[in-house]
Design a protein around this motif. Sequence first.
Motif, PDB file in Angstrom:
ATOM      1  N   SER A 137      -4.934 -14.779 -60.177  1.00  0.00           N
ATOM      2  CA  SER A 137      -3.945 -14.209 -59.266  1.00  0.00           C
ATOM      3  C   SER A 137      -3.795 -14.956 -57.955  1.00  0.00           C
ATOM      4  N   GLY A 163      -6.169  -9.549 -57.508  1.00  0.00           N
ATOM      5  CA  GLY A 163      -4.999  -9.666 -56.659  1.00  0.00           C
ATOM      6  C   GLY A 163      -5.011 -11.010 -55.953  1.00  0.00           C
ATOM      7  N   THR A 165      -4.655 -11.544 -52.546  1.00  0.00           N
ATOM      8  CA  THR A 165      -4.953 -11.550 -51.113  1.00  0.00           C
ATOM      9  C   THR A 165      -6.443 -11.574 -50.802  1.00  0.00           C
ATOM     10  N   SER A 189      -8.427  -7.018 -53.586  1.00  0.00           N
ATOM     11  CA  SER A 189      -7.268  -7.428 -52.795  1.00  0.00           C
ATOM     12  C   SER A 189      -6.381  -6.220 -52.528  1.00  0.00           C
ATOM     13  N   THR A 190      -5.524  -6.338 -51.524  1.00  0.00           N
ATOM     14  CA  THR A 190      -4.601  -5.239 -51.227  1.00  0.00           C
ATOM     15  C   THR A 190      -3.576  -5.050 -52.341  1.00  0.00           C
ATOM     16  N   ASN A 191      -3.398  -6.069 -53.192  1.00  0.00           N
ATOM     17  CA  ASN A 191      -2.500  -5.938 -54.347  1.00  0.00           C
ATOM     18  C   ASN A 191      -3.268  -5.994 -55.671  1.00  0.00           C
ATOM     19  N   PRO A 193      -4.459  -4.743 -59.067  1.00  0.00           N
ATOM     20  CA  PRO A 193      -3.675  -3.861 -59.939  1.00  0.00           C
ATOM     21  C   PRO A 193      -4.295  -2.474 -60.097  1.00  0.00           C
ATOM     22  N   ALA A 202      -3.371   2.290 -53.513  1.00  0.00           N
ATOM     23  CA  ALA A 202      -3.122   1.251 -52.500  1.00  0.00           C
ATOM     24  C   ALA A 202      -4.456   0.775 -51.945  1.00  0.00           C
ATOM     25  N   SER A 205      -8.286  -3.982 -48.255  1.00  0.00           N
ATOM     26  CA  SER A 205      -8.996  -5.230 -48.524  1.00  0.00           C
ATOM     27  C   SER A 205     -10.502  -4.980 -48.561  1.00  0.00           C
TER      28      SER A 205
END
Length: 266
Positions: A137, A163, A165, A189-191, A193, A202, A205
């Motif tokens: 990612s 993710g 980030t 990561s903040t994104n 999955p 959500a 981090s």
Amino acid sequence: YPPLILSTTLVPFIAKLDSSGGVLMFSSVINSTVNGVGRGSSIIADKHLNIYVTGYTNSVSFPTTAGAIRTTFTSQEGFLMKLNPLGGLMFSTYIGGSNSDVLRGIDLDPNGNIYVVGNSSSSDFHLSVPGYSKTKSGTSQDVVVCKLKNDGSSMSYATYIGGSTGGETGTAIAIDNNGNSYFTGFGASTNFPTTTGSFKTAPASGDIFVSSLDSSGTILRKSTAVGQGYSYGIDVDECGFVVISGYTGSPTFPITSDAFVKTVSS
């Protein structure tokens, strides 16, 4: 596995005690002809008393066996070994790609298939087999999960999960009676999955995460962030409830109203 002399570097070891704890049945370091640093991260035994060990190594000559999935060292590699009840080596293989790879957790399903979890910085981590995601990612490391046949002859799936980030670390894995995998780690990561209806969709981090793949390794069944901290243990019970353990220093870590709190009597 034959006993070897420990070098001045750190190398994995395997030891077995009898049921009384009074007899050391065997003990061996896993050395190589060229010095390298390594670590045994996790171990499990099956119903036939065979032993499975996973970890990682920096050695270009870590012992692998004929027909292993990966025998070529490129960078730091994960490894998987199977030994018989007497400590004889049944198979040994590298698991990884062209960059740094670490394996930290292992479990077996009811059919004896082997599952490992860890993290990888490689962009070519076992791309030839199926998996939920075959693309790393971000520029840092992603969690990786693999399923192998019991004899180590082939890999059923391998996948990234992460993710873009941050850099995730996969630490522990558990398998239910249907072959679904449940795994945990930290550094989300903040994104990272997550799935609809999960506890925390959500991630912040560095969050702990808990995720589940189906038996084919191609479907992300469930995935959630939990809170800031470090998770190192996971299990799933007969009802499908998942338990994790680790540690946190976060004042905002989620605590339920009925949580057990130990108090000291005056």
